[in-house]
Design a protein around this motif. Structure first.
Motif, PDB file in Angstrom:
ATOM      1  N   LYS A  30       4.699  -3.179  -6.870  1.00 41.67           N
ATOM      2  CA  LYS A  30       4.967  -3.162  -8.168  1.00 41.67           C
ATOM      3  C   LYS A  30       3.363  -2.854  -8.655  1.00 41.67           C
ATOM      4  CE  LYS A  30       5.653  -6.536 -12.161  1.00 41.67           C
ATOM      5  NZ  LYS A  30       5.925  -8.105 -12.446  1.00 41.67           N
ATOM      6  N   VAL A  31       3.559  -1.630  -9.540  1.00 48.02           N
ATOM      7  CA  VAL A  31       2.215  -1.129  -9.999  1.00 48.02           C
ATOM      8  C   VAL A  31       2.316  -1.191 -11.503  1.00 48.02           C
ATOM      9  CG1 VAL A  31       0.666   0.651 -10.048  1.00 48.02           C
ATOM     10  CG2 VAL A  31       2.016   0.262  -8.117  1.00 48.02           C
ATOM     11  N   ASN A  36      -4.250 -16.092 -11.458  1.00 44.53           N
ATOM     12  CA  ASN A  36      -2.941 -16.198 -11.469  1.00 44.53           C
ATOM     13  C   ASN A  36      -2.285 -15.242 -10.358  1.00 44.53           C
ATOM     14  OD1 ASN A  36      -2.677 -17.537 -13.953  1.00 44.53           O
ATOM     15  ND2 ASN A  36      -3.379 -15.812 -15.164  1.00 44.53           N
ATOM     16  N   GLY A  37      -3.164 -14.670  -9.472  1.00 43.70           N
ATOM     17  CA  GLY A  37      -2.518 -13.869  -8.538  1.00 43.70           C
ATOM     18  C   GLY A  37      -3.192 -12.419  -8.418  1.00 43.70           C
ATOM     19  N   MET A  38      -2.517 -11.633  -7.730  1.00 48.00           N
ATOM     20  CA  MET A  38      -2.994 -10.333  -7.495  1.00 48.00           C
ATOM     21  C   MET A  38      -2.159  -8.974  -8.333  1.00 48.00           C
ATOM     22  SD  MET A  38      -3.528  -8.018  -3.955  1.00 48.00           S
ATOM     23  CE  MET A  38      -1.822  -7.535  -3.949  1.00 48.00           C
ATOM     24  N   SER A  39      -2.788  -8.359  -8.814  1.00 50.26           N
ATOM     25  CA  SER A  39      -1.926  -7.022  -9.676  1.00 50.26           C
ATOM     26  C   SER A  39      -2.422  -5.962  -9.268  1.00 50.26           C
ATOM     27  CB  SER A  39      -1.997  -7.400 -11.062  1.00 50.26           C
ATOM     28  OG  SER A  39      -1.327  -8.633 -11.647  1.00 50.26           O
ATOM     29  N   LEU A  40      -1.562  -5.023  -9.096  1.00 51.81           N
ATOM     30  CA  LEU A  40      -1.966  -3.603  -9.018  1.00 51.81           C
ATOM     31  C   LEU A  40      -1.824  -2.629 -10.204  1.00 51.81           C
ATOM     32  CD1 LEU A  40      -0.090  -3.190  -5.537  1.00 51.81           C
ATOM     33  CD2 LEU A  40      -2.348  -3.708  -5.888  1.00 51.81           C
ATOM     34  N   PHE A  41      -2.736  -1.940 -10.492  1.00 56.94           N
ATOM     35  CA  PHE A  41      -2.689  -0.891 -11.561  1.00 56.94           C
ATOM     36  C   PHE A  41      -3.001   0.671 -11.041  1.00 56.94           C
ATOM     37  CE2 PHE A  41      -4.394  -5.041 -12.891  1.00 56.94           C
ATOM     38  CZ  PHE A  41      -3.693  -5.162 -14.086  1.00 56.94           C
ATOM     39  N   GLY A  42      -1.816   1.356 -11.879  1.00 58.51           N
ATOM     40  CA  GLY A  42      -1.723   2.765 -11.178  1.00 58.51           C
ATOM     41  C   GLY A  42      -2.279   3.734 -12.213  1.00 58.51           C
ATOM     42  N   PHE A  43      -2.738   4.749 -11.664  1.00 55.69           N
ATOM     43  CA  PHE A  43      -3.404   5.802 -12.574  1.00 55.69           C
ATOM     44  C   PHE A  43      -3.005   7.253 -11.779  1.00 55.69           C
ATOM     45  CE2 PHE A  43      -5.789   2.021 -12.517  1.00 55.69           C
ATOM     46  CZ  PHE A  43      -6.128   1.720 -13.798  1.00 55.69           C
TER      47      PHE A  43
END
Length: 202
Positions: free
Chosen positions: A27-28, A54-61
C-alpha cells in the motif's frame, strides 16, 4: 530502506495505490493515485518509508527528483508527510520552487496544512536549495495516463482532494467548476484532479 519498487499496479483508490512486487502487495500513498492505472505493465515507483508512533507508511513518487523534493519538504519544521504530499499533488513543481525562491508565502498557504508561519519556514529553509532538482512539470503529468472516463470520475477526484487534506468547504467551492470542466473536456479522474488542484491553488 527502499529506493524504488518495480511491479504491477493492482488497485487504485483516492489516497493510495497497491503495487505488487514479487507476489507481495504494498500500500503506497501517492499525491495523485489516478496517474497510475491497474494493469500488467511493470511500473517503477520511487519509495520513501516513514516510521511513526502510528506505524509505518510508504510514499510513492514518479522519479528520484520528486522523491528528493518530498524529503526536502519533510525537513522543514511543521511539514509532515501528508502536507508534503498535498504540496506535491500540484502539477507545477517548477512553480512551487519559483514561489519559494520569490518568498511567495501566499501561494504556499494555499496548500492544506500550510499556515503563514509554516510557509515562512519553507522559504527560510529551502530558498535557493531546490534549483538542482529536475522537477519542471514532472510527476503527475509525466505519465499522462489515459484512464477511460467512467461514471464516478468526478466523485473519485473530489475524494482524492479530500484525502490530500482540503476541507469539504474548499472542495465544495470548486465542484460546480469541475462539473462544467468535465462536461466540456470529457475529463477523466486524473485530469479532474489536476484541474481541481489548479483551482484550489491559483
Amino acid at each position: 530502506m527502499y529506493e524504488y519498487f518495480l511491479g504491477q499496479i493492482t488497485d487504485v483508490t483516492p489516497s493510495f495505490v497497491v503495487i505488487e512486487v514479487a507476489g507481495i502487495g504494498y500500500k503506497v500513498l501517492t499525491a495523485n493515485p489516478y496517474r497510475y492505472e491497474v494493469g500488467n505493465d511493470p511500473v517503477k515507483m520511487y519509495i520513501h518509508q516513514a516510521v511513526s508512533e502510528n506505524g509505518m507508511s510508504l510514499f510513492g513518487f514518479y522519479d528520484a527528483d520528486e522523491k528528493a523534493l518530498f524529503e526536502k519538504l519533510l525537513n522543514v519544521s511543521g511539514i509532515g508527510p501528508k502536507s508534503a504530499l498535498a504540496i506535491l499533488a500540484n502539477n507545477d513543481h517548477s512553480g512551487l520552487i519559483q514561489a519559494i525562491n520569490q518568498e511567495n508565502a501566499t501561494y504556499l498557504t494555499s496548500f492544506p496544512g500550510v499556515g503563514k508561519k509554516t510557509a515562512q519556514q519553507i522559504v527560510l529553509d529551502l530558498k535557493g536549495k531546490l534549483n538542482d532538482l529536475n522537477v519542471s512539470m514532472t510527476g503527475q503529468t509525466s505519465l499522462d495516463v489515459e484512464t477511460p472516463a467512467v461514471d464516478g470520475a468526478l466523485a473519485d477526484a473530489l475524494a482524492a482532494l479530500t484525502a490530500l487534506g482540503y476541507s469539504p468547504r474548499e472542495v465544495k467551492r470548486i465542484t460546480k467548476k469541475l462539473e462544467a470542466y468535465q462536461q466540456v473536456q470529457h475529463a477523466n479522474t486524473n485530469a479532474l484532479l489536476s484541474e481541481g488542484l489548479r483551482l484550489l491553488t491559483k
